[in-house]
Design a protein around this motif. Structure first.
Motif, PDB file in Angstrom:
ATOM      1  N   THR A  86       0.740  -1.158   0.058  1.00 55.92           N
ATOM      2  CA  THR A  86       0.118   0.041  -0.020  1.00 55.92           C
ATOM      3  C   THR A  86       0.881   1.120  -0.025  1.00 55.92           C
ATOM      4  O   THR A  86       2.282   1.012   0.198  1.00 55.92           O
ATOM      5  CB  THR A  86      -0.960   0.134   1.158  1.00 55.92           C
ATOM      6  OG1 THR A  86      -0.073   0.303   2.361  1.00 55.92           O
ATOM      7  CG2 THR A  86      -1.593  -1.108   1.355  1.00 55.92           C
ATOM      8  N   HIS A  87       0.338   2.553  -0.271  1.00 57.24           N
ATOM      9  CA  HIS A  87       1.047   3.809  -0.377  1.00 57.24           C
ATOM     10  C   HIS A  87       0.050   4.684   0.401  1.00 57.24           C
ATOM     11  O   HIS A  87      -1.049   4.720  -0.035  1.00 57.24           O
ATOM     12  CB  HIS A  87       1.241   4.121  -1.610  1.00 57.24           C
ATOM     13  CG  HIS A  87       2.285   3.397  -2.532  1.00 57.24           C
ATOM     14  ND1 HIS A  87       3.527   3.362  -2.590  1.00 57.24           N
ATOM     15  CD2 HIS A  87       1.637   2.244  -3.467  1.00 57.24           C
ATOM     16  CE1 HIS A  87       3.903   2.225  -3.430  1.00 57.24           C
ATOM     17  NE2 HIS A  87       2.945   1.801  -3.885  1.00 57.24           N
ATOM     18  N   PRO A  88       0.529   5.186   1.268  1.00 52.55           N
ATOM     19  CA  PRO A  88      -0.192   6.182   2.403  1.00 52.55           C
ATOM     20  C   PRO A  88      -0.968   7.267   1.368  1.00 52.55           C
ATOM     21  O   PRO A  88      -2.044   7.736   1.548  1.00 52.55           O
ATOM     22  CB  PRO A  88       0.579   7.060   3.028  1.00 52.55           C
ATOM     23  CG  PRO A  88       1.532   5.744   3.396  1.00 52.55           C
ATOM     24  CD  PRO A  88       1.787   5.386   1.944  1.00 52.55           C
ATOM     25  N   SER A  89      -0.160   7.703   0.323  1.00 51.00           N
ATOM     26  CA  SER A  89      -1.079   8.833  -0.678  1.00 51.00           C
ATOM     27  C   SER A  89      -1.325   8.377  -2.224  1.00 51.00           C
ATOM     28  O   SER A  89      -1.760   9.120  -2.929  1.00 51.00           O
ATOM     29  CB  SER A  89      -0.130   9.968  -0.921  1.00 51.00           C
ATOM     30  OG  SER A  89       0.055  10.569   0.448  1.00 51.00           O
ATOM     31  N   GLY A  90      -1.156   6.789  -2.182  1.00 49.06           N
ATOM     32  CA  GLY A  90      -1.680   6.332  -3.397  1.00 49.06           C
ATOM     33  C   GLY A  90      -0.337   6.372  -4.261  1.00 49.06           C
ATOM     34  O   GLY A  90       0.696   6.665  -3.858  1.00 49.06           O
ATOM     35  N   GLN A  91      -0.666   5.843  -5.510  1.00 51.34           N
ATOM     36  CA  GLN A  91       0.411   5.669  -6.500  1.00 51.34           C
ATOM     37  C   GLN A  91      -0.015   5.662  -7.854  1.00 51.34           C
ATOM     38  O   GLN A  91      -1.298   5.188  -8.267  1.00 51.34           O
ATOM     39  CB  GLN A  91       0.931   4.148  -6.256  1.00 51.34           C
ATOM     40  CG  GLN A  91       2.295   3.996  -7.320  1.00 51.34           C
ATOM     41  CD  GLN A  91       2.947   2.391  -7.136  1.00 51.34           C
ATOM     42  OE1 GLN A  91       2.103   1.692  -6.810  1.00 51.34           O
ATOM     43  NE2 GLN A  91       4.225   2.395  -7.095  1.00 51.34           N
ATOM     44  N   ILE A  92       0.761   6.252  -8.741  1.00 48.70           N
ATOM     45  CA  ILE A  92       0.212   6.130 -10.236  1.00 48.70           C
ATOM     46  C   ILE A  92       1.377   5.546 -10.993  1.00 48.70           C
ATOM     47  O   ILE A  92       2.595   5.726 -10.728  1.00 48.70           O
ATOM     48  CB  ILE A  92       0.333   7.723 -10.680  1.00 48.70           C
ATOM     49  CG1 ILE A  92      -0.710   8.764  -9.830  1.00 48.70           C
ATOM     50  CG2 ILE A  92      -0.197   7.750 -12.308  1.00 48.70           C
ATOM     51  CD1 ILE A  92      -0.645   9.974  -9.846  1.00 48.70           C
ATOM     52  N   LEU A  93       1.097   4.659 -11.843  1.00 48.23           N
ATOM     53  CA  LEU A  93       1.931   4.150 -12.805  1.00 48.23           C
ATOM     54  C   LEU A  93       1.718   4.616 -14.327  1.00 48.23           C
ATOM     55  O   LEU A  93       0.447   4.736 -14.657  1.00 48.23           O
ATOM     56  CB  LEU A  93       1.579   2.435 -12.863  1.00 48.23           C
ATOM     57  CG  LEU A  93       1.885   1.904 -11.702  1.00 48.23           C
ATOM     58  CD1 LEU A  93       1.507   0.428 -11.820  1.00 48.23           C
ATOM     59  CD2 LEU A  93       3.111   2.010 -10.843  1.00 48.23           C
ATOM     60  N   ILE A  94       2.667   4.610 -15.077  1.00 47.32           N
ATOM     61  CA  ILE A  94       2.573   5.070 -16.463  1.00 47.32           C
ATOM     62  C   ILE A  94       3.320   3.954 -17.270  1.00 47.32           C
ATOM     63  O   ILE A  94       4.693   3.781 -17.061  1.00 47.32           O
ATOM     64  CB  ILE A  94       3.128   6.596 -16.895  1.00 47.32           C
ATOM     65  CG1 ILE A  94       2.256   7.566 -15.852  1.00 47.32           C
ATOM     66  CG2 ILE A  94       3.146   6.855 -18.113  1.00 47.32           C
ATOM     67  CD1 ILE A  94       3.144   8.978 -15.780  1.00 47.32           C
ATOM     68  N   ILE A  95       2.665   3.082 -17.921  1.00 49.94           N
ATOM     69  CA  ILE A  95       3.379   2.003 -18.675  1.00 49.94           C
ATOM     70  C   ILE A  95       4.248   2.619 -20.079  1.00 49.94           C
ATOM     71  O   ILE A  95       3.376   3.302 -20.682  1.00 49.94           O
ATOM     72  CB  ILE A  95       2.306   1.011 -19.100  1.00 49.94           C
ATOM     73  CG1 ILE A  95       1.421   0.603 -17.723  1.00 49.94           C
ATOM     74  CG2 ILE A  95       2.897  -0.297 -19.493  1.00 49.94           C
ATOM     75  CD1 ILE A  95       2.301   0.326 -16.168  1.00 49.94           C
ATOM     76  N   THR A  96       5.357   2.303 -19.881  1.00 55.72           N
ATOM     77  CA  THR A  96       5.940   2.899 -21.142  1.00 55.72           C
ATOM     78  C   THR A  96       6.263   1.876 -22.206  1.00 55.72           C
ATOM     79  O   THR A  96       6.772   2.350 -23.159  1.00 55.72           O
ATOM     80  CB  THR A  96       7.243   3.540 -20.606  1.00 55.72           C
ATOM     81  OG1 THR A  96       8.139   2.556 -20.021  1.00 55.72           O
ATOM     82  CG2 THR A  96       7.011   4.790 -19.763  1.00 55.72           C
ATOM     83  N   ASP A  97       6.310   0.596 -21.837  1.00 56.92           N
ATOM     84  CA  ASP A  97       6.356  -0.603 -22.869  1.00 56.92           C
ATOM     85  C   ASP A  97       6.032  -1.745 -21.995  1.00 56.92           C
ATOM     86  O   ASP A  97       6.102  -2.078 -20.896  1.00 56.92           O
ATOM     87  CB  ASP A  97       7.773  -0.627 -23.096  1.00 56.92           C
ATOM     88  CG  ASP A  97       8.097  -0.946 -24.866  1.00 56.92           C
ATOM     89  OD1 ASP A  97       6.937  -1.568 -25.048  1.00 56.92           O
ATOM     90  OD2 ASP A  97       8.953  -1.172 -25.289  1.00 56.92           O
ATOM     91  N   GLY A  98       5.533  -2.642 -23.093  1.00 50.89           N
ATOM     92  CA  GLY A  98       5.594  -3.912 -22.582  1.00 50.89           C
ATOM     93  C   GLY A  98       4.153  -4.336 -22.387  1.00 50.89           C
ATOM     94  O   GLY A  98       3.049  -3.618 -22.519  1.00 50.89           O
TER      95      GLY A  98
END
Length: 165
Positions: A86-98
């Motif tokens: 978990t992350h206390p403030s959330g998390q953002i992922l940006i997928i750059t490949d695959g």
């Protein structure tokens, strides 16, 4: 004059054969679907304490008192994934490949691929990583680091990971 024309014809023949043989080689080559284009250097192998398989995190932006945001890149080899966390403030992922998978606890596994943006709300258990056959390259962003960064939990069981419907 005749010698010049012969030399020009021979030169053109060599150029044509060189181009033609290069095209034939390219036509016969199988694309390597598992090869990814890395836009950032691959980091050191991540800890087995936090990852199953080979994952390579690299920090790109250290949090400080002004920006309070952490950003980095992780390359997951095929089959590699994070533990539940978990992350206390959330998390953002940006997928750059695959091609990768992610799952929020209690929900189905979702596919993520190049160009996707995935948001994990604060304090929500989740995991993410590569698909079984293709690796994934992702940027991660963790905002408001003054609230904390990550709480690592148990590994994702093989049965859970392979439960993609």
């Amino acid at each position: 004059m005749k010698t010049t024309k012969i030399l020009a014809a021979v030169l053109l023949l060599f150029i044509w054969q060189g181009c033609n043989s290069k095209n034939k080689k390219q036509d016969n080559m199988e694309p390597d679907e598992t090869a990814l284009n890395n836009i950032f250097p691959i980091g050191e192998k991540g800890s087995a304490e936090w990852f199953t398989g080979n994952a390579y995190p690299t920090s790109l932006l250290e949090a400080d008192s002004i920006y309070t945001t952490l950003a980095g890149n992780v390359y997951f080899e095929p089959g590699a994934r994070s533990n539940w966390h978990t992350h206390p403030s959330g998390q953002i992922l940006i997928i750059t490949d695959g091609i990768g998978y992610y799952q929020i606890e209690g929900q189905s596994i979702e596919v993520m691929k190049k160009g996707d943006v995935v948001k994990f709300p604060p304090n929500i258990r989740h995991w993410h990583g590569a698909s079984p056959d293709v690796g994934v390259q992702q940027l991660y962003i963790i905002p408001n680091t003054e609230q904390g960064i990550v709480e690592w939990m148990e590994a994702v069981a093989e049965e859970e990971y392979n439960n993609k419907k």
